[in-house]
Design a protein around this motif. Sequence first.
Motif, PDB file in Angstrom:
ATOM      1  N   HIS A 265       0.831  -1.212   0.000  1.00 22.70           N
ATOM      2  CA  HIS A 265       0.000   0.000   0.000  1.00 22.70           C
ATOM      3  C   HIS A 265       0.863   1.260   0.000  1.00 22.70           C
ATOM      4  N   PRO A 266       1.779   1.379  -0.941  1.00 22.21           N
ATOM      5  CA  PRO A 266       2.685   2.537  -0.942  1.00 22.21           C
ATOM      6  C   PRO A 266       1.953   3.864  -1.106  1.00 22.21           C
ATOM      7  N   ASP A 267       0.764   3.836  -1.713  1.00 21.83           N
ATOM      8  CA  ASP A 267       0.023   5.094  -1.926  1.00 21.83           C
ATOM      9  C   ASP A 267      -0.547   5.650  -0.626  1.00 21.83           C
ATOM     10  N   TRP A 268      -0.589   4.850   0.426  1.00 23.89           N
ATOM     11  CA  TRP A 268      -1.077   5.360   1.714  1.00 23.89           C
ATOM     12  C   TRP A 268       0.002   6.120   2.472  1.00 23.89           C
ATOM     13  N   LEU A 269       1.258   5.861   2.131  1.00 22.91           N
ATOM     14  CA  LEU A 269       2.368   6.290   2.960  1.00 22.91           C
ATOM     15  C   LEU A 269       3.136   7.447   2.324  1.00 22.91           C
ATOM     16  N   VAL A 270       3.405   8.477   3.133  1.00 29.57           N
ATOM     17  CA  VAL A 270       4.232   9.601   2.692  1.00 29.57           C
ATOM     18  C   VAL A 270       5.679   9.404   3.137  1.00 29.57           C
ATOM     19  N   LEU A 325       5.118   7.311  11.309  1.00 30.97           N
ATOM     20  CA  LEU A 325       4.674   7.328   9.917  1.00 30.97           C
ATOM     21  C   LEU A 325       4.010   8.660   9.592  1.00 30.97           C
ATOM     22  N   CYS A 326       4.161   9.088   8.359  1.00 32.16           N
ATOM     23  CA  CYS A 326       3.314  10.150   7.819  1.00 32.16           C
ATOM     24  C   CYS A 326       2.399   9.490   6.800  1.00 32.16           C
ATOM     25  N   VAL A 327       1.102   9.571   7.043  1.00 29.06           N
ATOM     26  CA  VAL A 327       0.114   8.833   6.265  1.00 29.06           C
ATOM     27  C   VAL A 327      -0.828   9.809   5.573  1.00 29.06           C
ATOM     28  N   ASN A 328      -1.134   9.527   4.322  1.00 30.86           N
ATOM     29  CA  ASN A 328      -2.065  10.385   3.583  1.00 30.86           C
ATOM     30  C   ASN A 328      -3.418  10.429   4.267  1.00 30.86           C
ATOM     31  N   LYS A 329      -3.955  11.633   4.395  1.00 29.26           N
ATOM     32  CA  LYS A 329      -5.236  11.842   5.075  1.00 29.26           C
ATOM     33  C   LYS A 329      -6.315  10.956   4.453  1.00 29.26           C
ATOM     34  N   GLY A 330      -7.077  10.296   5.300  1.00 23.27           N
ATOM     35  CA  GLY A 330      -8.129   9.410   4.847  1.00 23.27           C
ATOM     36  C   GLY A 330      -7.751   7.943   4.894  1.00 23.27           C
ATOM     37  N   HIS A 331      -6.467   7.654   5.099  1.00 24.10           N
ATOM     38  CA  HIS A 331      -6.024   6.257   5.150  1.00 24.10           C
ATOM     39  C   HIS A 331      -5.591   5.839   6.556  1.00 24.10           C
ATOM     40  N   GLU A 332      -5.913   6.659   7.540  1.00 24.37           N
ATOM     41  CA  GLU A 332      -5.497   6.337   8.906  1.00 24.37           C
ATOM     42  C   GLU A 332      -6.066   4.996   9.372  1.00 24.37           C
TER      43      GLU A 332
END
Length: 742
Positions: A265-270, A325-332
């Motif tokens: 899920h690389p798109d969830w992670l910044v 982690l820095c996670v894209n908003k909405g994927h917490e």
Amino acid sequence: MEQAMTPEEIKEQKPYLDWSLSEDEYNYISEKLLGRLPNYTETGLFAAMWSEHCSYKKSKPVLRLFPNKSDRVIQGPGEGAGVVDIDDGQAVVFKAESHNHPTTVEPYQGAATGVGGILRDIFSMGARPVASLDSLHFGELDNATTRMKVDGTVRGIGDYGNCMGIPTIAGETTFDPCYQGNVLCNAMSVGLMDQKDIQQGKAAGVGNAVMYVGAKTGRDGIHGATFASADFSDENATQRSAVQVGNPFMEKLLLEACLELITKHPDWLVGIQDMGAAGIVSSSAEMASEGKSGMDLDLDLVPQRETGMSAYEIMLSESQERMLLCVNKGHEEDVKKIFDFYDLDAVTIGRITTGHQYVLHHDGQVVCDIPVASLTDDVLEEASEERKPTRITAAEQQPAWQPQIDDPAATLKQLLAQSTIADKSSFYQQYDSQVRTSTVVGPGSDAGVLRVRGTHKGLAMTTDGNGRFVYLNPEVGGQMALVEAAANIISAGAQPLAITDCLNYGDPNDPEIFWELHQSVKGMAAACRTFDTPVISGNVSLYNENNGQAIHPTPMVGMVGLIKNIDRVVPSFVQHAGDRVYLVGQTRDDYAGSELQKMLTGEISGVVQFFDLDRVHDYMTRLLHTMENGHVASCHDLSEGGLGVALAETLFKTDRGLSLNLRHLTGAQLFSETPGRFVVTVRPDHAAAFEQDLGDAAQLVGEVTNTHWLEAHLADSELNLNVDELQQIWEEAIPCLMKSKD
């Protein structure tokens, strides 16, 4: 409570001095950076982030001497670990870290958490750790305290790595009185990854979540970074509050959860970063700095295993097995489900904000509001005075020490029983070196070797450092550390790629010690450029002293090499009766700092001679070429104890012997430690090609026999030794010392 001190009380009572923050730094922070007095929490954060361990404020000018780029380097210094291209879209990731003061205070946990911390650096990059290595330096084994520290350190390394299921396949262990009060425990980890999965420690994107994952936060390891950035003495010899407590089973879960998130899920992670030295503050501030962002954290949301923790304690705890982690908003919630599966905490503790402020809330109050850059970028670099040690100036005026060796056979037996040379299998047998079944060559050889599954490639790896040479001549000693590592890698048939390092020195405020650091890095950097092995990661460990007595300056080089065809791995012990034996490299009268000198005189002295770095690199490159063509049956580099010890080691655990003509060497030269030399055996049908490749760099000196005797004709004496007897001396020395009741 201590944390209730007001800013005015802090200014007056100066508790920050105990945290290695100077008065000048405190004044600069309050007057120039903030324009106000920092509160207790803020002062603690500055002390940790401005410590040498985190900021490299004294060593940065020296570190800039290192090359850090090559055609293969994908990621150099600045991230969790360095990344190097190994072809086919794959990369090797590696780094080394020191855990010296914690291991000195509490050997088991200090060593164990050193392993745990370096593993997190590897998987934070998106790589799966595949191997561990170590570089350990202790006082002499005739001391009961040293034996206790050795036992605890070895058990700590073994237990953590074994529980994680990661093989420990190489390393080094030396003994010298200078390490009696300050153990060196350097841990290295190597990982593999697909280049597409590489991660960064970055926090960016306004509104994105800052998520805390892993174990809960306790009070262990508070101010561990500043503990590692101050002189060591009897007063803090039991400072266990600065030592972390590890849980390898939880780290195994954390590893799997993080890699599942990264690869699936690389798109969830910044971004992702280990909470290492200085805990939450270092990971969060560094990620915000990397992302050029602001950050707002609510510390009441941080999972805690102890009650009543202050903001200061929460931020500076170095509890293990935690990541940020820095996670894209909405994927917490998506991320939380992954970590829930592994029974790990995953909590959103903050958000990325506009601007560049670093804001912390605790108990409904703002306890920190400072610019991100003030913690990470505005650190005052400290100019250091340098002075060449008087001992070196005096040694340069004295004639070189020359040993008188009347009985080289007896001398060889004595050397094989020296703890730095003797068999270390009683230590490394506590490590699982075969787990994951990728190990081709394990501990006890020149370099550990792993196969890269699904390919014909392999990776060779080693750790090397000899503080005695650096103590006597820092520049040459630095070059020798790099050459020794490259020799170990090439001995296995691998092309050196890059290095990581641990730079272990005393108090840099001593002009002589800073001169040692500067000159040895200068030497290392020159050798790195010659061998095209840039420094891609590492750390600086200063203040390695006890009661004002510094260790020998001990730069550790961790090197990784690429084997293009795993079927061409070269063993370090002889193979076939009738094989030709060659000595590669020139033997000089190099006794300063040698094991022979230490054994015969009880000390080291003299000046280590410069050597022709370009020439050594040239014939080592040609040696590797002939290995890759399949012309070499075995290869063993010469290090401690010189040629005599190396010849014996090539025969141990075989049923072979050697018959040698060494009439160009004296009995003393048998134990010289001239760098860049090898004992190489070659099948007779490959001898002509080998000799053509090596030219005058290789000298034919004999052949392998079926006798299990080491026979050699020297210029002034003869050797005729039973290998079984030599091996018994070598194998029994350390177990005997470890069982001593003294």
